[in-house]
Write a protein that holds these residues in place. Structure first.
Motif, mmCIF file in Angstrom:
data_model
loop_
_atom_site.group_PDB
_atom_site.id
_atom_site.type_symbol
_atom_site.label_atom_id
_atom_site.label_comp_id
_atom_site.label_asym_id
_atom_site.label_seq_id
_atom_site.Cartn_x
_atom_site.Cartn_y
_atom_site.Cartn_z
ATOM 1 N N TYR A 145 0.850 -1.196 0.000
ATOM 2 C CA TYR A 145 0.000 0.000 0.000
ATOM 3 C C TYR A 145 0.887 1.247 0.000
ATOM 4 O O TYR A 145 1.906 1.276 0.701
ATOM 5 C CB TYR A 145 -0.896 0.004 1.248
ATOM 6 C CG TYR A 145 -1.767 1.221 1.341
ATOM 7 C CD1 TYR A 145 -2.894 1.352 0.539
ATOM 8 C CD2 TYR A 145 -1.454 2.254 2.218
ATOM 9 C CE1 TYR A 145 -3.687 2.479 0.603
ATOM 10 C CE2 TYR A 145 -2.245 3.383 2.288
ATOM 11 C CZ TYR A 145 -3.363 3.492 1.484
ATOM 12 O OH TYR A 145 -4.144 4.604 1.547
ATOM 13 N N TYR A 146 0.498 2.227 -0.770
ATOM 14 C CA TYR A 146 1.241 3.484 -0.857
ATOM 15 C C TYR A 146 0.352 4.605 -0.313
ATOM 16 O O TYR A 146 -0.629 4.979 -0.969
ATOM 17 C CB TYR A 146 1.648 3.777 -2.303
ATOM 18 C CG TYR A 146 2.381 2.633 -2.945
ATOM 19 C CD1 TYR A 146 3.663 2.296 -2.533
ATOM 20 C CD2 TYR A 146 1.790 1.878 -3.945
ATOM 21 C CE1 TYR A 146 4.344 1.231 -3.114
ATOM 22 C CE2 TYR A 146 2.468 0.812 -4.530
ATOM 23 C CZ TYR A 146 3.734 0.501 -4.105
ATOM 24 O OH TYR A 146 4.405 -0.554 -4.679
ATOM 25 N N PRO A 147 0.648 5.121 0.883
ATOM 26 C CA PRO A 147 -0.248 6.107 1.504
ATOM 27 C C PRO A 147 -0.348 7.408 0.709
ATOM 28 O O PRO A 147 0.626 7.866 0.115
ATOM 29 C CB PRO A 147 0.384 6.348 2.877
ATOM 30 C CG PRO A 147 1.773 5.846 2.784
ATOM 31 C CD PRO A 147 1.819 4.827 1.696
ATOM 32 N N VAL A 148 -1.537 7.990 0.725
ATOM 33 C CA VAL A 148 -1.776 9.278 0.086
ATOM 34 C C VAL A 148 -1.209 10.373 0.988
ATOM 35 O O VAL A 148 -1.572 10.474 2.156
ATOM 36 C CB VAL A 148 -3.282 9.526 -0.143
ATOM 37 C CG1 VAL A 148 -3.517 10.921 -0.717
ATOM 38 C CG2 VAL A 148 -3.865 8.470 -1.061
ATOM 39 N N ILE A 149 -0.300 11.172 0.427
ATOM 40 C CA ILE A 149 0.288 12.293 1.151
ATOM 41 C C ILE A 149 -0.564 13.548 0.940
ATOM 42 O O ILE A 149 -0.782 14.325 1.842
ATOM 43 C CB ILE A 149 1.743 12.557 0.677
ATOM 44 C CG1 ILE A 149 2.605 11.301 0.818
ATOM 45 C CG2 ILE A 149 2.356 13.746 1.408
ATOM 46 C CD1 ILE A 149 2.664 10.724 2.215
ATOM 47 N N HIS A 150 -1.050 13.707 -0.294
ATOM 48 C CA HIS A 150 -1.847 14.894 -0.630
ATOM 49 C C HIS A 150 -2.665 14.624 -1.889
ATOM 50 O O HIS A 150 -2.244 13.854 -2.751
ATOM 51 C CB HIS A 150 -0.920 16.096 -0.856
ATOM 52 C CG HIS A 150 -1.624 17.384 -1.058
ATOM 53 N ND1 HIS A 150 -2.229 18.065 -0.033
ATOM 54 C CD2 HIS A 150 -1.832 18.122 -2.178
ATOM 55 C CE1 HIS A 150 -2.766 19.175 -0.504
ATOM 56 N NE2 HIS A 150 -2.543 19.231 -1.807
#
Length: 147
Positions: free
Chosen positions: A91-96
């Protein structure tokens, strides 16, 4: 504009065809390393112009998986998600989430190699267009400079 399968043996068959699409959107799609449609991920191999038709050649991405298939943008603006890339992550977290009404402003963000946000410098590792969710995704790592 067309997406063609990069398969010389099959004479590069057309996978998807877009009749009414503007040049800024074509340019944004050409900046993307990946293309997601109907739950399948394709990796860009090259881009070309063939007799006035803009062509993006793709092949199925073997080791990639769809991210957040239920989080769909409303389509009223152009959304670009900045996601933190990490090797071997599931999973690649949403930063913005950027929202643009101006196609050229969105294109300039997609073409950038670095973004500065929240006191950090982010370096692009890849980009994709996810048609299933109606978003562009800009994957990046925080640099040494950006912490």
């Amino acid at each position: 504009m067309e997406y063609r399968l990069f398969d010389e043996g099959k004479q590069f068959p057309v996978q998807y065809f877009y009749d009414r699409i503007g040049k800024p959107e074509i340019a944004m799609r050409m900046t993307c390393d990946y293309f997601v449609k109907a739950g399948q991920i394709f990796e860009k191999t090259s881009v070309a112009i063939d007799g006035g038709t803009y062509v993006i050649y793709v092949q199925p991405a073997v080791e990639e998986h769809v991210v957040d298939p239920k989080q769909k943008a409303d389509g009223k603006t152009i959304r670009i998600e900045l996601r933190q890339f990490q090797e071997d992550a599931a999973y690649y977290p949403v930063i913005h989430k950027y929202e643009f009404r101006d196609e050229m402003e969105a294109l300039l963000h997609m073409q950038s190699n670095f973004l500065y946000l929240y006191g950090k410098e982010w370096e692009k590792t890849s980009a994709e267009i996810d048609e299933d969710r109606n978003v562009y995704v800009w994957y990046a790592k925080a640099t040494e400079l950006g912490g």
